[in-house]
Design a protein around this motif. Sequence first.
Motif, PDB file in Angstrom:
ATOM      1  N   THR A 109       4.863  -7.096   9.042  1.00 35.29           N
ATOM      2  CA  THR A 109       4.046  -8.046   8.285  1.00 35.29           C
ATOM      3  C   THR A 109       3.408  -9.073   9.213  1.00 35.29           C
ATOM      4  OG1 THR A 109       6.028  -9.333   7.873  1.00 35.29           O
ATOM      5  CG2 THR A 109       5.310  -7.857   6.105  1.00 35.29           C
ATOM      6  N   ARG A 168       3.791  -2.004  -1.297  1.00 34.61           N
ATOM      7  CA  ARG A 168       3.894  -2.706  -0.024  1.00 34.61           C
ATOM      8  C   ARG A 168       2.806  -3.784   0.082  1.00 34.61           C
ATOM      9  NH1 ARG A 168       6.602  -4.525   4.444  1.00 34.61           N
ATOM     10  NH2 ARG A 168       5.235  -4.612   6.252  1.00 34.61           N
ATOM     11  N   VAL A 169       1.590  -3.425  -0.303  1.00 35.04           N
ATOM     12  CA  VAL A 169       0.482  -4.390  -0.232  1.00 35.04           C
ATOM     13  C   VAL A 169       0.644  -5.453  -1.321  1.00 35.04           C
ATOM     14  CG1 VAL A 169      -2.035  -4.679  -0.348  1.00 35.04           C
ATOM     15  CG2 VAL A 169      -1.070  -2.667   0.788  1.00 35.04           C
ATOM     16  N   GLN A 210       2.667  -8.582  -0.875  1.00 35.49           N
ATOM     17  CA  GLN A 210       2.097  -9.654  -0.037  1.00 35.49           C
ATOM     18  C   GLN A 210       1.312 -10.648  -0.887  1.00 35.49           C
ATOM     19  OE1 GLN A 210       3.291  -9.080   2.996  1.00 35.49           O
ATOM     20  NE2 GLN A 210       3.914  -7.058   2.198  1.00 35.49           N
ATOM     21  N   ASP A 261      -4.565   3.179   6.154  1.00 35.95           N
ATOM     22  CA  ASP A 261      -5.204   1.859   6.232  1.00 35.95           C
ATOM     23  C   ASP A 261      -6.340   1.755   5.210  1.00 35.95           C
ATOM     24  OD1 ASP A 261      -3.959   0.511   8.760  1.00 35.95           O
ATOM     25  OD2 ASP A 261      -4.420   2.551   9.361  1.00 35.95           O
ATOM     26  N   ALA A 295      -4.790   1.429   1.800  1.00 36.27           N
ATOM     27  CA  ALA A 295      -4.289   0.059   1.635  1.00 36.27           C
ATOM     28  C   ALA A 295      -5.440  -0.909   1.362  1.00 36.27           C
ATOM     29  CB  ALA A 295      -3.514  -0.369   2.876  1.00 36.27           C
ATOM     30  N   GLY A 321      -5.659  -2.937  -1.897  1.00 34.43           N
ATOM     31  CA  GLY A 321      -5.663  -4.386  -1.679  1.00 34.43           C
ATOM     32  C   GLY A 321      -6.750  -5.073  -2.494  1.00 34.43           C
ATOM     33  N   LEU A 374      -4.515  -9.154   2.252  1.00 32.66           N
ATOM     34  CA  LEU A 374      -3.256  -8.592   1.730  1.00 32.66           C
ATOM     35  C   LEU A 374      -2.854  -7.340   2.516  1.00 32.66           C
ATOM     36  CD1 LEU A 374      -3.865  -8.972  -2.128  1.00 32.66           C
ATOM     37  CD2 LEU A 374      -2.346 -10.349  -0.688  1.00 32.66           C
ATOM     38  N   ALA A 375      -3.834  -6.471   2.781  1.00 35.13           N
ATOM     39  CA  ALA A 375      -3.540  -5.248   3.531  1.00 35.13           C
ATOM     40  C   ALA A 375      -3.081  -5.591   4.947  1.00 35.13           C
ATOM     41  CB  ALA A 375      -4.773  -4.341   3.564  1.00 35.13           C
ATOM     42  N   ALA A 405       0.368  -6.814   5.115  1.00 31.13           N
ATOM     43  CA  ALA A 405       1.317  -5.701   4.965  1.00 31.13           C
ATOM     44  C   ALA A 405       1.428  -4.879   6.246  1.00 31.13           C
ATOM     45  CB  ALA A 405       0.890  -4.814   3.802  1.00 31.13           C
ATOM     46  N   TYR A 407      -1.444  -3.458   7.804  1.00 33.73           N
ATOM     47  CA  TYR A 407      -2.543  -2.489   7.922  1.00 33.73           C
ATOM     48  C   TYR A 407      -3.753  -3.088   8.636  1.00 33.73           C
ATOM     49  CZ  TYR A 407       0.197   0.314   4.684  1.00 33.73           C
ATOM     50  OH  TYR A 407       1.201   1.041   4.106  1.00 33.73           O
ATOM     51  N   SER A 467      -7.072  -4.652   9.201  1.00 34.29           N
ATOM     52  CA  SER A 467      -7.834  -5.583   8.357  1.00 34.29           C
ATOM     53  C   SER A 467      -9.291  -5.160   8.183  1.00 34.29           C
ATOM     54  CB  SER A 467      -7.785  -6.989   8.962  1.00 34.29           C
ATOM     55  OG  SER A 467      -8.431  -6.981  10.235  1.00 34.29           O
TER      56      SER A 467
END
Lengths: 175, 283
Positions: A160, B90-91, B94, B136, B139, B143, B210-211, B214, B216, B218
Amino acid sequence: MGLGMQKMRLRAVSGVALLALMIAVAPASAETAKLRIPVSLLSAPSTSASATGNAKAGAAAQILDRRGFWARVSVGGANGWVKLSALSLASANSGREIASLTSGRSGQGNVVSTSGGRGLDNGADLTRGTPSPAAVAALSSLAVSQDDAERYARAAHLTTRALAYTAAPKEGASQ
Amino acid sequence: MMRLSPRSAVLCAAFALAASAVSAQSLPGGGDTRSSGLGGLLNGLSSFTQKESPEEEARSGEDIAAPVLGAAPPWKNSTVQRYVNLVGRRVADQAERRDVAWRFAVIDSPSINAMAFPGGIVVVTRGLYALLDTEDELAAVLGHEIAHVNRKHQWKVIRQQKLVALAEGRITGKDASKTSKLVADLGAKLIARGLDKSAEFEADRDGAVLAARAGYDSSALISVMQKLSRVTSDQGDASLLFATHPAPAQRIEQLVAAASPELEVAAVPSPAAARLKSAHSAP
């Protein structure tokens, strides 16, 4: 084999090689953009990379590649990396895009709608189904827990990051 | 974006006044307005305005999702469904909201689209899923939709329209099936018309954050936008998506213009990027 023949073959081979290189370098549909500010073309997608040339604001740029928030562009024969934010995409692409997006499908000219004003026809296929509360209820059986997601992320070596939300750019920032 | 008739606008204004009066009334030392005629009216209205709850939002989201899932049920591929739920959750974890039951699905539609429903249902069509190459990118799409739910973009519009329907007497709040039908109709209209452009740009910005939170890439939404701008009719029908969202090039520009230095640093492929392809090929 004469020297002339060898030269010709060499030329043919290099011609093929050049063509192959061009195909490899230029994506199937290279995007065009316009530089919104004067920029240095850089040798790598990094602000610390060396400059390979300069380009003026308003110059047309072909986008050859993209990495993160950077694009490798060709401007007037020179190549180099620039920040994506230096490029105006919409003004250079909107016409072509809208044309390609409408071809053979909706058949309507105005595909870019900002808010209201459109009828229901566009959503017909997905909103006119017979309501299926059972399918909605079944979604819960597909859902996973926070623990499941964390386990998955660990296995995938995802870590994260602490990141703040970003604000909308000021009006006109992307004209 | 909701458009109100003048009558509805007046009713909305009445509600706004009612809501503020009611909250003033609940403050310590606030005068008791219950005895007056106006107070009675305000109390009546307050029963509507105070109803908003995660439960009401979830119920409305399910009412709106029901016809969509009736038209395009979840794709019968349990491996992909589980995979999308793992990445989605997962996303979503966040995001700030904790009062949402996140449920993700790939729905069996060849068109290219993704949708979020109030209460945490997020669907991606098979057409859009097939366009994605990396986790990615998945996500990034999820996201964007999670951000809509996190900001209650759709719910705020639906909720307001529901209040107008109550005020106009089109629903009473007592007939649950009538309310469900109305909410489903409002939702169908919102899906067809789309949200305000600014809400879409906000979901792009938030979704990228958000991604990236997590773990991933961006910038993966940019890849998705590039694909959308090149999409051909044999890849699926994206006309609804294009009718309800700003042009991909404009979305890239807005996202790029807003990106913070921290977000730019996070623009690297994640270690999970290649997983999507293996989930694809699984039976």
